[in-house]
Write a protein that holds these residues in place. Sequence first.
Motif, PDB file in Angstrom:
ATOM      1  N   LEU A  42      21.470  17.830  26.733  1.00 18.94           N
ATOM      2  CA  LEU A  42      21.274  17.113  25.475  1.00 18.94           C
ATOM      3  C   LEU A  42      20.677  15.726  25.703  1.00 18.94           C
ATOM      4  CD1 LEU A  42      24.541  18.110  23.575  1.00 18.94           C
ATOM      5  CD2 LEU A  42      22.247  19.093  23.359  1.00 18.94           C
ATOM      6  N   VAL A  43      21.125  15.034  26.741  1.00 17.31           N
ATOM      7  CA  VAL A  43      20.573  13.704  27.030  1.00 17.31           C
ATOM      8  C   VAL A  43      19.128  13.820  27.490  1.00 17.31           C
ATOM      9  CG1 VAL A  43      20.792  11.656  28.494  1.00 17.31           C
ATOM     10  CG2 VAL A  43      22.840  12.707  27.533  1.00 17.31           C
ATOM     11  N   GLU A  44      18.813  14.834  28.269  1.00 14.70           N
ATOM     12  CA  GLU A  44      17.417  15.035  28.690  1.00 14.70           C
ATOM     13  C   GLU A  44      16.521  15.312  27.488  1.00 14.70           C
ATOM     14  OE1 GLU A  44      17.985  16.742  33.254  1.00 14.70           O
ATOM     15  OE2 GLU A  44      17.503  18.107  31.621  1.00 14.70           O
ATOM     16  N   ASN A  45      17.030  16.069  26.513  1.00 17.17           N
ATOM     17  CA  ASN A  45      16.257  16.306  25.289  1.00 17.17           C
ATOM     18  C   ASN A  45      15.984  14.988  24.554  1.00 17.17           C
ATOM     19  OD1 ASN A  45      15.982  19.038  25.601  1.00 17.17           O
ATOM     20  ND2 ASN A  45      17.678  19.585  24.252  1.00 17.17           N
ATOM     21  N   ALA A  46      17.006  14.117  24.531  1.00 21.17           N
ATOM     22  CA  ALA A  46      16.845  12.826  23.863  1.00 21.17           C
ATOM     23  C   ALA A  46      15.783  11.975  24.553  1.00 21.17           C
ATOM     24  CB  ALA A  46      18.179  12.090  23.828  1.00 21.17           C
ATOM     25  N   ILE A  47      15.796  11.957  25.875  1.00 14.67           N
ATOM     26  CA  ILE A  47      14.809  11.166  26.629  1.00 14.67           C
ATOM     27  C   ILE A  47      13.407  11.742  26.436  1.00 14.67           C
ATOM     28  CG2 ILE A  47      14.095  10.434  28.930  1.00 14.67           C
ATOM     29  CD1 ILE A  47      17.078  10.459  29.701  1.00 14.67           C
ATOM     30  N   ASP A  48      13.301  13.080  26.455  1.00 14.48           N
ATOM     31  CA  ASP A  48      12.002  13.714  26.216  1.00 14.48           C
ATOM     32  C   ASP A  48      11.469  13.394  24.825  1.00 14.48           C
ATOM     33  OD1 ASP A  48      11.793  14.837  28.708  1.00 14.48           O
ATOM     34  OD2 ASP A  48      12.647  16.772  28.129  1.00 14.48           O
ATOM     35  N   ILE A 180      31.104  14.268  33.615  1.00 10.36           N
ATOM     36  CA  ILE A 180      30.210  13.791  32.567  1.00 10.36           C
ATOM     37  C   ILE A 180      29.693  12.393  32.901  1.00 10.36           C
ATOM     38  CG2 ILE A 180      30.129  13.022  30.151  1.00 10.36           C
ATOM     39  CD1 ILE A 180      32.010  15.333  29.474  1.00 10.36           C
ATOM     40  N   ALA A 181      30.602  11.520  33.348  1.00 11.26           N
ATOM     41  CA  ALA A 181      30.198  10.154  33.692  1.00 11.26           C
ATOM     42  C   ALA A 181      29.177  10.156  34.822  1.00 11.26           C
ATOM     43  CB  ALA A 181      31.422   9.339  34.082  1.00 11.26           C
ATOM     44  N   GLU A 182      29.369  10.999  35.842  1.00 11.26           N
ATOM     45  CA  GLU A 182      28.418  11.066  36.949  1.00 11.26           C
ATOM     46  C   GLU A 182      27.053  11.550  36.467  1.00 11.26           C
ATOM     47  OE1 GLU A 182      28.639  10.105  40.168  1.00 11.26           O
ATOM     48  OE2 GLU A 182      30.500   9.173  39.500  1.00 11.26           O
ATOM     49  N   THR A 183      27.052  12.516  35.560  1.00 12.38           N
ATOM     50  CA  THR A 183      25.793  13.028  35.019  1.00 12.38           C
ATOM     51  C   THR A 183      25.038  11.942  34.261  1.00 12.38           C
ATOM     52  OG1 THR A 183      26.681  15.276  34.849  1.00 12.38           O
ATOM     53  CG2 THR A 183      24.797  14.729  33.448  1.00 12.38           C
ATOM     54  N   VAL A 184      25.754  11.195  33.418  1.00 15.78           N
ATOM     55  CA  VAL A 184      25.120  10.132  32.636  1.00 15.78           C
ATOM     56  C   VAL A 184      24.589   9.032  33.551  1.00 15.78           C
ATOM     57  CG1 VAL A 184      25.521   8.360  30.882  1.00 15.78           C
ATOM     58  CG2 VAL A 184      26.486  10.645  30.589  1.00 15.78           C
ATOM     59  N   PRO A 192      15.602   3.503  33.701  1.00 10.21           N
ATOM     60  CA  PRO A 192      16.155   2.142  33.591  1.00 10.21           C
ATOM     61  C   PRO A 192      15.752   1.407  32.317  1.00 10.21           C
ATOM     62  CG  PRO A 192      14.377   2.218  35.210  1.00 10.21           C
ATOM     63  CD  PRO A 192      14.668   3.624  34.829  1.00 10.21           C
ATOM     64  N   PHE A 193      14.720   1.884  31.605  1.00  6.98           N
ATOM     65  CA  PHE A 193      14.280   1.206  30.381  1.00  6.98           C
ATOM     66  C   PHE A 193      14.949   1.776  29.130  1.00  6.98           C
ATOM     67  CE2 PHE A 193      10.708   0.736  33.385  1.00  6.98           C
ATOM     68  CZ  PHE A 193      10.664  -0.644  33.452  1.00  6.98           C
ATOM     69  N   VAL A 194      15.929   2.654  29.307  1.00  7.79           N
ATOM     70  CA  VAL A 194      16.667   3.262  28.198  1.00  7.79           C
ATOM     71  C   VAL A 194      18.117   2.790  28.244  1.00  7.79           C
ATOM     72  CG1 VAL A 194      17.408   5.440  27.136  1.00  7.79           C
ATOM     73  CG2 VAL A 194      15.165   5.285  28.234  1.00  7.79           C
ATOM     74  N   SER A 195      18.676   2.469  27.081  1.00 11.45           N
ATOM     75  CA  SER A 195      20.080   2.052  26.986  1.00 11.45           C
ATOM     76  C   SER A 195      20.973   3.283  26.865  1.00 11.45           C
ATOM     77  CB  SER A 195      20.294   1.146  25.774  1.00 11.45           C
ATOM     78  OG  SER A 195      19.584  -0.065  25.910  1.00 11.45           O
ATOM     79  N   PHE A 196      22.100   3.262  27.592  1.00 14.74           N
ATOM     80  CA  PHE A 196      23.060   4.365  27.557  1.00 14.74           C
ATOM     81  C   PHE A 196      24.446   3.824  27.242  1.00 14.74           C
ATOM     82  CE2 PHE A 196      19.623   5.886  30.170  1.00 14.74           C
ATOM     83  CZ  PHE A 196      19.510   7.227  29.866  1.00 14.74           C
TER      84      PHE A 196
END
Length: 609
Positions: A42-48, A180-184, A192-196
């Motif tokens: 899901l996070v990869e989809n968001a970045i894409d 989950i934390a390790e994946t994020v 590095p230019f995206v806020s998490f």
Amino acid sequence: MARHDPNIGENRPVIRQLDEGAVNRIAAGEVVERPASAVKELVENAIDAGATRVAIDYADGGKRLIRVTDNGCGMTAEDLPLALSRHATSKTSGEDLLNIHTFGFRGEALPSLGAVARLTITSRATGEEAAEISVSGGRLDKVRPAALSAGTRVELRDIFHATPARLKFMRTDRAEAQAIAETVKRLALAEPFVSFTLTDCSSESPRTVFRADAQTGDLFDALHGRTAQVLGRDFAENAVPLDTEREGHHLTGYAALPTYSRGSAVQQFLFVNGRPVTDKLLIGALRGAYADFLSRDRHPAAVLFVDCVPKLVDVNVHPAKSQVRFRESGIVRGLIVSGIRHALAEAGHRASSTVAGETLGAFRPEPAPEARVYQMDRPTPRPATYRPQGFAEMEQPSVRSEREVARRADEHVEEASHPLGAARAQVHENYIIAQTERGIVVVDQHAAHERLVYERLKRQMADNGIASQALLIPEVVELSETDAALLLSHAEALAELGLGIEPFGGAAVCVRETPALLGEVDARALVSDILDELTDLGETTALRARLDAILSRVACHGSVRSGRRMQPEEMNALLREMEATPHSGQCNHGRPTYVELQLSDIERLFGRS
């Protein structure tokens, strides 16, 4: 005697087409192993989708709730049902699967998640109205209007409720939350230019587990700041930058100093074209780069990015896309090994700052209340003619003239300006105490000299080559045709290391020479070890590792022994050679050769700060 197979009956089995729900559940078993896998997709989809802010919420280790919210481009109401269709994606046309520039490209994640959990997607594209769609156990609802300002929100509840057997294989909530934390964190390092923001919503009061604000500046500045956020400031302060290229492959990132090593491989982050991977080739190359500096029970820390033309790497190897296959694996491995070693050599004698912190932490100053400062404790102004005393000045005045004392004092002042300072004393016949302009340095004379001798021997071996010894009776080793061909294809490289091999007819090879440093050697076992590495990694370091181990032992026996009293000139000469020799900050086993303590830290121990 024929064995009865209960899976085969009297009638011929009938081939059937699986229904779409079963196909999606099978696919989910490959793509979504645990809640952390769902978060990754899901996070990869968001970045894409071009998101610059991604918020991840979870409850009960992701088993009860996973929610990912982003500010990406969003989807229209017409896109939502298609997004939940199997093998539907906006990231590739499917014509060229070797030219992938995005995290996802298979179109499997969303339908797989919808097959095993209760999934709701709310999205709004620019200039469109927000819409929402839900799917539960593979059953799709109709699209309906929703409220959302921009981007996409994906909410996943009761993961694996449609396949309860999978729930039995889940670990504890704490273990799943940690995964989950390790994946994020891996994805945060990749972007590095995206806020998490990662939030645990298991209780009534949500708790922020991890936060990484978007970095600014160029790529190296942004990555340096992000490593400090993810791995801590100790890593950022004790890592050297990497920026090197070879035959179309570009290596960037940060590699920690050997003295900043870990007890496990928890701080090794590897990326290929921005994609987090756990590839054994890259892990082996990283290990090989530090083989000269760390013992087997210690692990290096690094954040490495390998970038190349997409057609030079196949990312379509594993369903989870965690493994890749390089077209030129030898080039990539050599790039990592040489790039890291060159960067560590440029660091010179530098040791990690955590060594001093651990040393200071070993002290146990007696806690005391605020004490008044007596006159005798106040710093005394030094006269302009003051010179620090050294070994010469501590001798009796009758031994040396005043002129000689002044000359030696001048030398000590000059030596104190060097990075490792001027030797002031030797304690327990093993530790040199040196004074620097900012504090003191404690040097382990045996470990330091061992490293210096080792580096000297390596330089001599590189300049003069590796001497080989001819076997009185050459040893013939029988191999398979494949192994023999593989070994003989590297015969020239092995000859440079002192191992002479040649074909002996059929699938056999003849070992005629072995490195003289190894002495009497089991040629058959050595060839077997080399073949194992060639098969696994495409090249071998086994022979080089054995030679380096011999040189390390020679250096250990040929260095200054503990218990030997050294003269001031010898100590200062050792310090100067350390400053001029790469890797002298750690011994051959990765331990620090010196500890530097700042004067301010020492004063703090005595409550004088």
